[in-house]
Design an enzyme around this catalytic site. Structure first.
Site, PDB file in Angstrom:
ATOM      1  N   SER A  98     -33.192 125.569  17.331  1.00 27.70           N
ATOM      2  CA  SER A  98     -31.944 125.501  16.583  1.00 27.70           C
ATOM      3  C   SER A  98     -32.137 126.125  15.204  1.00 27.70           C
ATOM      4  O   SER A  98     -32.535 127.284  15.103  1.00 27.70           O
ATOM      5  CB  SER A  98     -31.464 124.046  16.506  1.00 27.70           C
ATOM      6  OG  SER A  98     -30.124 123.977  16.075  1.00 27.70           O
ATOM      7  N   GLY A 136     -32.120 121.390  12.420  1.00 30.46           N
ATOM      8  CA  GLY A 136     -31.203 120.794  11.458  1.00 30.46           C
ATOM      9  C   GLY A 136     -30.569 121.855  10.595  1.00 30.46           C
ATOM     10  O   GLY A 136     -30.207 121.604   9.448  1.00 30.46           O
ATOM     11  N   GLY A 137     -30.427 123.065  11.132  1.00 34.45           N
ATOM     12  CA  GLY A 137     -29.928 124.173  10.343  1.00 34.45           C
ATOM     13  C   GLY A 137     -30.882 124.448   9.201  1.00 34.45           C
ATOM     14  O   GLY A 137     -32.101 124.300   9.314  1.00 34.45           O
TER      15      GLY A 137
END
Length: 557
Positions: A224, A138-139
């Site tokens: 991510s 989610g960054g």
């Protein structure tokens, strides 16, 4: 045939600087069914968890005190011991973030005080199992350690490891840089979110033996944005003594935010709030909702100030431009960029896995409503690539068509977009780590192909961004090892998906145990080196390919 609507897909996704796909309730094995209570000790007091189908699960364990009030933008209040038995049966609050970005079962609303972690273990039995500490994606702005796709029960159940995941401060609340305005009391303020993770790692070091884990054998990993967090931890002195190996997945964090950019962003926040810099303490009185609203407005303000020209970002996730929030290279907490100009010396002797998914772009194109990219002819391909590669475009297209004679124009566009998003940074990490001549680094490419079509097109997802989460957590099967229904899953319905998932999970858990990724019946995975540059392609049948990305290194590195 499996069908999945774009509406469901977008609702099941958290899109940030590096995205995390989250799945509906079926990804949580047996969650909510009756089990037996388990009581264990910690250094702060007793905890009550639940044993479900052979796994002890503790949810919502506090690992530090409050970060609201006078501790906003600072280190948390130390955790205080408790008397009696504290229930660890429900997920804790996620960090402050936009709504509908976390997908844990019975997960409470986001809140400023969010320092909780979850543990899945085969038993609180004093066995010294390897510990797999996962950083959610989610960054640096969204997500939680309770999201359903990354449920750790099956890794604990089938592979005899202990899995830990944490919530930590995100966005403005976790990365507002006040060092230059606020002085020593707020030193490290631009890295509070990362320091929260380190505090969780310290808690694990001090307590995980009570959960059947080995504090001297801890693997950190993440996908991510979680990969970028792992990149930072790999370079942070305060984290060094709390982990032994790492994996950076579809989130290569090469560079992070510089202090000048971070300070500029802080002054933008103050300006939006009509707070003079000398009165920065008024930030402590602003509601979290107002701070979140400003966080969400800033990128648009920056875009307008730049007259519509996007700020050029460094390759890899994490190097935020003005108006965005992420770790700050402050020279102390984060002494330098994680992998620039070289791999961090501090982790020279810690083994590393890094890699990405073959078709990362299909995820981003789909959730962004992009359809034309999946219907391109070669003139359209040239038109798109020329914007970025100019006069080299014809040469690049020719090279790709010669290397992939069966590829369509859209196939080539997806391949180029995917490797420039996540692949080149991963290769760069492997090259720099290998050049240290320290512990081994292993480079992978996840290649299992899903047949699920992108809504509104006939183009398959292939191996999109975030599909690896469910695969590596072995959540394609239920608590009995039987295949789950493929409904609403990116992985599709082909039988090979289960073996691909088993291979992925086995590589990762073996690496957690020994520092070497191995899987039964699959080829030996050689360490990356600068001679033949071996890459493990992970699928239902895995393959080692030497110097697979020579063309990409030529044009994009």
């Amino acid at each position: 045939m499996v069908k999945i609507s774009r509406r469901h897909f977008v609702r099941s996704s958290a899109i940030g600087t590096g995205s995390l796909l989250l799945f509906p309730h079926w990804a949580y094995p047996n969650h909510g069914k009756t089990g037996e209570y388990v009581i264990t000790d910690t250094s702060y007091g007793k905890l009550r968890g639940l044993r479900e189908n052979g796994v002890n699960i503790f949810r919502g364990i506090p690992y530090a005190g409050y970060v609201s009030g006078d501790h906003r933008f600072r280190r948390p209040e130390p955790l205080k011991p408790w008397t009696g038995i504290l229930n660890a049966l429900q997920l804790g609050h996620p960090a402050v973030q936009p709504p509908d970005q976390t997908y844990g079962i019975n997960e409470p609303e986001p809140a400023e005080d969010c320092l909780y972690l979850n543990i899945w273990t085969p038993g609180n039995d004093n066995k010294k199992r390897p510990v797999m500490f996962y950083n959610h994606g989610g960054g640096f702005n969204t997500g939680s350690g309770g999201s359903a796709a990354q449920d750790g029960a099956n890794l604990a159940r089938f592979f005899d490891v202990v899995v830990v995941q944490s919530n930590h401060r995100l966005g403005l609340m976790g990365y507002l840089y006040l060092d230059e305005l606020a002085g020593e009391e707020y030193a490290g303020s631009g890295n509070m979110g990362m320091l929260d993770i380190i505090t969780a790692l310290e808690w694990v070091h001090d307590n995980i033996e009570q959960f059947g884990g080995n504090p001297d054998n801890v693997m950190i990993f993440g996908e991510s944005g979680g990969g970028a967090k792992t990149s930072c931890l790999y370079a942070m002195p305060d984290a060094a003594s709390y982990f032994n190996k790492a994996s950076i997945e579809s989130g290569p964090g090469i560079m992070m935010t510089t202090p000048d950019v971070a300070d500029h962003t802080t002054r933008m926040v103050l300006k939006e709030l009509n707070i003079p810099p000398r009165k920065w303490r008024k930030l402590l009185e602003v509601s979290v909702n107002d701070l979140l609203a400003i966080q969400l407005r800033l990128p648009e303000i920056v875009f307008k100030e730049a007259a519509g020209n996007p700020v050029k970002m460094s390759k890899g996730i994490g190097a935020a431009g003005p108006g965005r929030f992420g770790p700050v290279v402050d020279g102390v907490v984060l002494p330098g960029h994680p992998f620039y100009p070289e791999a961090p010396i501090i982790s020279r002797d810690k083994p590393l896995i890094t890699g990405w998914n073959e078709d990362e772009y299909t995820f981003f194109g789909m959730v962004g409503g992009e359809k034309e990219a999946f219907k391109l002819d070669f003139e359209g391909l040239k038109s798109r690539l020329e914007k970025q590669y100019g006069e080299k475009t014809d040469e690049i297209i020719k090279a790709y068509r010669e290397a992939r004679p069966e590829a369509s124009a859209s196939d080539i566009f997806v391949a180029i977009s995917s490797i420039t998003m996540m692949g080149i940074g991963s290769i760069e990490i492997a090259e720099k780590k290998s050049a240290q001549n320290g512990a081994s680094v292993y480079l992978y490419n996840f290649g299992y192909k899903s047949e699920v079509k992108i809504p509104g097109t006939d183009y398959p997802l292939g191996t999109p961004h975030a599909m690896d989460i469910q695969f590596k957590f072995y959540n394609l099967v239920d608590e009995y090892g039987d295949a789950r229904s493929p409904e609403n899953s990116m992985g599709g319905s082909r039988p090979g998906r289960i073996q691909a998932s088993k291979n992925f999970a086995e590589f990762w858990t073996a690496f957690a145990k020994t520092g070497k990724p191995v899987a039964e019946g699959q080829p030996q995975w050689p360490a990356y080196n600068l001679n033949n540059r071996p890459v493990m392609r992970i699928d239902s049948e895995c393959t080692v390919i030497n110097d697979r990305f020579s063309l990409e290194r030529k044009y994009f590195m």
